[in-house]
Design a protein around this motif. Sequence first.
Motif, PDB file in Angstrom:
ATOM      1  N   TYR A   1      40.754  32.067  25.581  1.00 50.39           N
ATOM      2  CA  TYR A   1      40.113  31.012  25.305  1.00 50.39           C
ATOM      3  C   TYR A   1      39.514  29.954  26.247  1.00 50.39           C
ATOM      4  N   LEU A   2      40.045  29.976  27.670  1.00 49.40           N
ATOM      5  CA  LEU A   2      39.793  29.278  28.802  1.00 49.40           C
ATOM      6  C   LEU A   2      38.612  29.879  29.433  1.00 49.40           C
ATOM      7  N   LEU A   3      38.539  31.246  29.432  1.00 49.45           N
ATOM      8  CA  LEU A   3      37.278  32.162  29.858  1.00 49.45           C
ATOM      9  C   LEU A   3      35.962  31.730  29.026  1.00 49.45           C
ATOM     10  N   LEU A   4      36.255  31.183  28.050  1.00 52.44           N
ATOM     11  CA  LEU A   4      34.909  31.091  27.290  1.00 52.44           C
ATOM     12  C   LEU A   4      34.465  29.777  27.369  1.00 52.44           C
ATOM     13  N   ARG A   5      35.017  28.760  28.268  1.00 53.09           N
ATOM     14  CA  ARG A   5      34.500  27.578  28.571  1.00 53.09           C
ATOM     15  C   ARG A   5      33.227  27.627  29.432  1.00 53.09           C
ATOM     16  N   LYS A   6      32.716  26.428  29.692  1.00 49.62           N
ATOM     17  CA  LYS A   6      31.493  26.382  30.307  1.00 49.62           C
ATOM     18  C   LYS A   6      31.508  25.756  31.646  1.00 49.62           C
ATOM     19  N   ARG A   7      32.686  25.348  32.283  1.00 50.85           N
ATOM     20  CA  ARG A   7      32.563  24.818  33.594  1.00 50.85           C
ATOM     21  C   ARG A   7      33.359  25.741  34.281  1.00 50.85           C
ATOM     22  N   SER A   8      33.354  25.895  35.530  1.00 50.07           N
ATOM     23  CA  SER A   8      34.191  27.000  36.366  1.00 50.07           C
ATOM     24  C   SER A   8      35.371  26.807  36.386  1.00 50.07           C
ATOM     25  N   PHE A   9      35.777  25.470  36.325  1.00 43.20           N
ATOM     26  CA  PHE A   9      37.316  25.289  36.571  1.00 43.20           C
ATOM     27  C   PHE A   9      38.217  26.067  35.502  1.00 43.20           C
ATOM     28  N   PRO A  10      37.881  25.529  34.192  1.00 42.06           N
ATOM     29  CA  PRO A  10      38.670  26.282  33.242  1.00 42.06           C
ATOM     30  C   PRO A  10      38.621  27.718  33.297  1.00 42.06           C
ATOM     31  N   VAL A  11      37.524  28.284  33.632  1.00 44.93           N
ATOM     32  CA  VAL A  11      37.367  29.691  33.666  1.00 44.93           C
ATOM     33  C   VAL A  11      38.059  30.395  34.782  1.00 44.93           C
ATOM     34  N   ILE A  12      38.318  29.806  35.882  1.00 45.14           N
ATOM     35  CA  ILE A  12      39.310  30.018  36.997  1.00 45.14           C
ATOM     36  C   ILE A  12      40.627  30.121  36.332  1.00 45.14           C
ATOM     37  N   LEU A  13      41.058  29.101  35.647  1.00 41.99           N
ATOM     38  CA  LEU A  13      42.419  28.952  35.026  1.00 41.99           C
ATOM     39  C   LEU A  13      42.403  30.242  34.127  1.00 41.99           C
ATOM     40  N   GLY A  14      41.663  30.367  33.336  1.00 42.34           N
ATOM     41  CA  GLY A  14      41.611  31.467  32.399  1.00 42.34           C
ATOM     42  C   GLY A  14      41.797  32.866  32.948  1.00 42.34           C
ATOM     43  N   THR A  15      41.256  33.165  34.177  1.00 46.17           N
ATOM     44  CA  THR A  15      41.350  34.379  34.850  1.00 46.17           C
ATOM     45  C   THR A  15      42.839  34.279  35.296  1.00 46.17           C
ATOM     46  N   MET A  16      43.551  33.230  35.785  1.00 50.85           N
ATOM     47  CA  MET A  16      44.961  33.000  36.235  1.00 50.85           C
ATOM     48  C   MET A  16      45.659  33.488  34.994  1.00 50.85           C
ATOM     49  N   MET A  17      45.570  32.929  34.006  1.00 50.43           N
ATOM     50  CA  MET A  17      46.277  33.375  32.796  1.00 50.43           C
ATOM     51  C   MET A  17      46.132  34.825  32.339  1.00 50.43           C
ATOM     52  N   LEU A  18      45.089  35.219  32.396  1.00 51.20           N
ATOM     53  CA  LEU A  18      44.829  36.646  31.996  1.00 51.20           C
ATOM     54  C   LEU A  18      45.551  37.670  33.029  1.00 51.20           C
ATOM     55  N   THR A  19      45.587  37.065  34.312  1.00 49.41           N
ATOM     56  CA  THR A  19      46.193  37.923  35.316  1.00 49.41           C
ATOM     57  C   THR A  19      47.792  37.917  34.989  1.00 49.41           C
ATOM     58  N   TYR A  20      48.289  36.767  34.558  1.00 44.65           N
ATOM     59  CA  TYR A  20      49.799  36.990  34.404  1.00 44.65           C
ATOM     60  C   TYR A  20      49.871  38.013  33.168  1.00 44.65           C
ATOM     61  N   ALA A  21      48.963  37.667  32.190  1.00 39.66           N
ATOM     62  CA  ALA A  21      49.251  38.436  31.026  1.00 39.66           C
ATOM     63  C   ALA A  21      49.181  40.169  31.398  1.00 39.66           C
ATOM     64  N   VAL A  22      48.208  40.432  31.980  1.00 46.18           N
ATOM     65  CA  VAL A  22      47.958  41.722  32.341  1.00 46.18           C
ATOM     66  C   VAL A  22      49.254  42.356  33.410  1.00 46.18           C
ATOM     67  N   ASN A  23      49.547  41.375  34.264  1.00 46.50           N
ATOM     68  CA  ASN A  23      50.634  41.853  35.211  1.00 46.50           C
ATOM     69  C   ASN A  23      51.929  42.261  34.230  1.00 46.50           C
ATOM     70  N   LEU A  24      52.279  41.390  33.316  1.00 47.95           N
ATOM     71  CA  LEU A  24      53.440  41.450  32.536  1.00 47.95           C
ATOM     72  C   LEU A  24      53.137  42.539  31.508  1.00 47.95           C
ATOM     73  N   PHE A  25      51.881  42.885  31.045  1.00 47.74           N
ATOM     74  CA  PHE A  25      51.712  43.893  30.192  1.00 47.74           C
ATOM     75  C   PHE A  25      51.990  45.250  31.204  1.00 47.74           C
ATOM     76  N   LEU A  26      51.299  45.433  32.329  1.00 47.70           N
ATOM     77  CA  LEU A  26      51.638  46.647  32.832  1.00 47.70           C
ATOM     78  C   LEU A  26      53.214  46.935  33.318  1.00 47.70           C
ATOM     79  N   PHE A  27      53.805  45.673  33.801  1.00 44.75           N
ATOM     80  CA  PHE A  27      55.083  45.846  34.130  1.00 44.75           C
ATOM     81  C   PHE A  27      55.832  46.336  32.921  1.00 44.75           C
ATOM     82  N   SER A  28      55.733  45.985  31.862  1.00 46.89           N
ATOM     83  CA  SER A  28      56.346  46.489  30.579  1.00 46.89           C
ATOM     84  C   SER A  28      56.045  47.839  30.244  1.00 46.89           C
TER      85      SER A  28
END
Lengths: 116, 945
Positions: free
Chosen positions: A18-45
């Motif tokens: 959701y954050l990735l699809l925003r139009k300003r750079s800051f939320p997009v950055i937060l979005g990538t951070m969130m996705l990183t958490y998700a992907v790392n946890l996924f890989l770990f699992s």
Amino acid sequence: MELLVALAVGLMTATGVYLLLRKRSFPVILGTMMLTYAVNLFLFSMGRLAVNRPPVIQVGGNGYTDPVPQALVLTAIVISFGTTAVIVTLALRAFLEAATDRVDLAGTTEKDSAES
Amino acid sequence: MRLMLIIAIPFFGALLPMLLARAGRRACAIATGLSTLMALVLLLSHAPVISAGQAFAVSHQWVPQVGMDLALRLDGLGLLMAGLILGIGLLIVIYAYHYLGKDESLGAFFTYLLLFQGSMVGIALADNLLSLLVFWEGTSLASFLLIGFWRHLTEGRQGARMALIVTGGGGLALIAGMLLLGDIAGTMTISELTARREAIQQSSRYPLALLLIAVGCFTKSAQFPFHFWLPQAMAAPTPVSAYLHSATMVKAGVFLLARLWPVLSGTEWWFYTIASMGAVTFLLGSVVALFKDDLKALLAYSTISHLGLMTMLLGLGTEAGLIATLLHLLNHAAFKGALFLTVGIIDHETGSRDLRNLGGLWRILPITGAIALLGLAANAGLPPLGGFLSKEMMLEAVSQVSWWGQPHLLTAIAAIAGTFAVAYSARFFAGAFLGEPGADLETAHGPSWGLVGPAALLVVSALAFGVFAQPLAEPILQTAVRGAMGNGDAPTIHLKLWHGVNLPLILSGVAILGGGILAGTFDGWRSLLKRRLAIEGQRVFRACEWQLVSVSRHVTERFHGGSLANYLTWFLVGVLALGGLSVWPSGLRSGDRQLLPINVLALLLITCLAAACLMTILLHRRRLLSVLMANVVGLITSIGFIYFSAPDLALTQISVEVVTLILILLALYFLPKETVAEASPIQRWRDAALAGLCGAAMFALTWVVLSSDGPTDLANYLIEQSKPAGGGSNVVNVILVDFRGFDTFNEIMVLAISALIIYALLDGAMHGAAADKLDHWEHDIPRSPEKHPAMFISFTRALLPLALLVGVYMFLRGHNQPGGGFVAGLVVTIALIVQYMVSGYQWAAERISIDYHSWIGWGILLAAGTGVASMILGYPFLTNAHEHFDLPYLGSLDISSALVFDLGVLMTVVGAVMLALANLSRLGRRAERAAQKAAEAAKLLDRGE
């Protein structure tokens, strides 16, 4: 417990997307951070979950969990720090140069705002 | 070994001109010339043995799995080709040094030239189909750089691109053909192919392999219908045209056909493909050449025509054809090279190479005129030049073969093409050197010896190959033919100018007479033939190129028209669709692994996580709050890592979390603190739906994996080997620094590179619009009145040694207990940053004197050094050694060389992170100063009022 971890991955992914699809750079950055958490946890699992079985060899240890995903994720965490730092800086520099923090090209701005 | 050197010298020599670029033009030229000369001498030192019928061979394994060896074999044919490449190369170096302007980058030019030379010699000497392909592509790339050397010329860039696309595309066909050929023959070694000739030619895949190889050779040697790139490539500097487009590169196709002649020739397929295309090109090239006013274009079509002649001769499949080809290969390189160099001189001295402007140059450039006269005579096939000899042999060979059932058709084509060759040669000479000089030509001056010398040398050898055919050309030809056919089969060759009156001589006479008449009456009937045939191929190419570009641009803009959200939406929908398709129609099913029980703490945490996620989204316009919420999510993840037996991950995640937060806060200092609401409700719901779908998909995937059992072999193996092979009991760390040490090495490289990118981005912000903005900075949020609170200061200063000690501890125990270079590096970084934050940059920078750039560099060197050290000791890269020590007072200690590697990791991490943060704060200080000044000015203004 497995269900909760899967739920966590799903929640973090949804937030990130959701954050990735925003139009300003800051939320997009937060979005990538969130996705990183998700992907790392996924890989770990991928090594499945285990409690009290860290892959540190000791006498009388009661078995060890899979160390491979852990090693992968450890490097992934550090690398994603590097890339996050780069995009943060990129966003900063772009804002300083262009006086706007939109992530769209100038040409599409009008069309988009006309739509919304 | 000496064979390898012949190829290695140009490639390594290619480094010299670049390095010597600052030492001046002369140094560059001397280095290039010496490299070429060394390779040439080395090559010629093999000549006596080869002319006695021997061959040299050397082979090293390269990729044995696919039969790819770096195999070289020097026989007579390779000697002829490599000798031409290096010999003419030497002359070109001298010529180019005098030809190119003083302000042109000679270093780059000579580097490209040597890269080309190395690849070309590689083609001549290669004895493995696959390594030949590598060199083949090398010549395409190097010629791209050379054709486009004058980057400011549009034609140069277009010509270079066209040449690359055509020859590169042909190269792809050639790869396929060579792989087929190797597969049919069961060997990739070229010299072994001849023995399997029968089997190859009877294979059902032989025609396909032949056609594909022919396409590769035709594109390279500018054969119809791929010939159009060669005239375009004439935008290159003339030394390049002379070298690549007459003497060497365009001969690569002919050479390869000659190389494979004993293997592939003699069939109908071979005859009708190769000979027909050759004949068409032969005729077409010489007819079109007559209509060209630009001397270089004229020579380009003339070259196309002569290449067609050689291809046709090879296509005949007769010994006479092969012999004539090789003789013409030698002759053509000499006289066409000389002619190109002559055009270069005319262009250089008069500023024009257009036949409509030129005239009467004989009086101004007599020596050049003489060279041109001889070169053109050879080109037209007049006695007593070498060109006459090879033309007679060609006519003789052609007259013995019937084409499509017509015994005289091929001979007639050759005779007509020969007539046109006489005509355009005559037109060249008469138009440029005879008649009255044009008005603007009076200022032209005599060229330097460096331009005339190479051209003269080439044309003298073209003359000598005819006059002294027996002592000079004959042994060279005999050696080359022996190399091409294999020793036993090669006939003995006798060259002589006078054969008595026979068919070829009569045809030559007719051609000279007819050509003279054609040239003499040219102006009269030229207007009758206005349409130019040869442009067609080019036009088709351009149209295709334009279509492709516009289609791909259209498609790209459809999906990626500059809106990130739009593009990501397409991407995510695509991923979801593909993912959905891959599990369709069986669907995902959960497994039957025994699950872990859920406890209260976990429920509490997942509730917190959900709340934090939700808050991040809801608060995302208030940026500071949303960052903090995102960090809560990160921290809960690290708690999860601790709980699920991953202490290393938890440590890393927590420390990265801290550093990331600091970084984002520093950036947020400059960025707007709020995000304006822009998206419409519909858009928001659409995005939310997509996000929800993605989340659900990830949930499902994770659940399916977690509820089923997975393989454990690799995990068990690594756990078992950790202590005996890696010398550490923390398996994750052993994997990082030992088993997969190379990955980690690359990873710290990535980290270092991103730090350098950040440095460049921020350093660039100190100039231009960004700096301007910083210098007029006004704070958009209120500042704290107390900058450096005393309590924080005294607390953190006391904490510093302790924090550093924790870092050291983490580092040292990393191999056996959770910790390691990454974590330790982050801990040290945080300890340092806290000092910057609390006591101010000035105070900290005065006391912490670390050059972060060099920390990054030393870190990587240290990590690489441990790897190289193990190589020096004869083990694979990054093999670890470990030793157990019992030290007094300290107890037992395991020391592993991985510790040094990990130290490199630590240094890189500290250097990279600190470099990024320190530079961000450098921006902040500049803005701070500006804001302070503005505030003081405002205060003064207030007081004044």
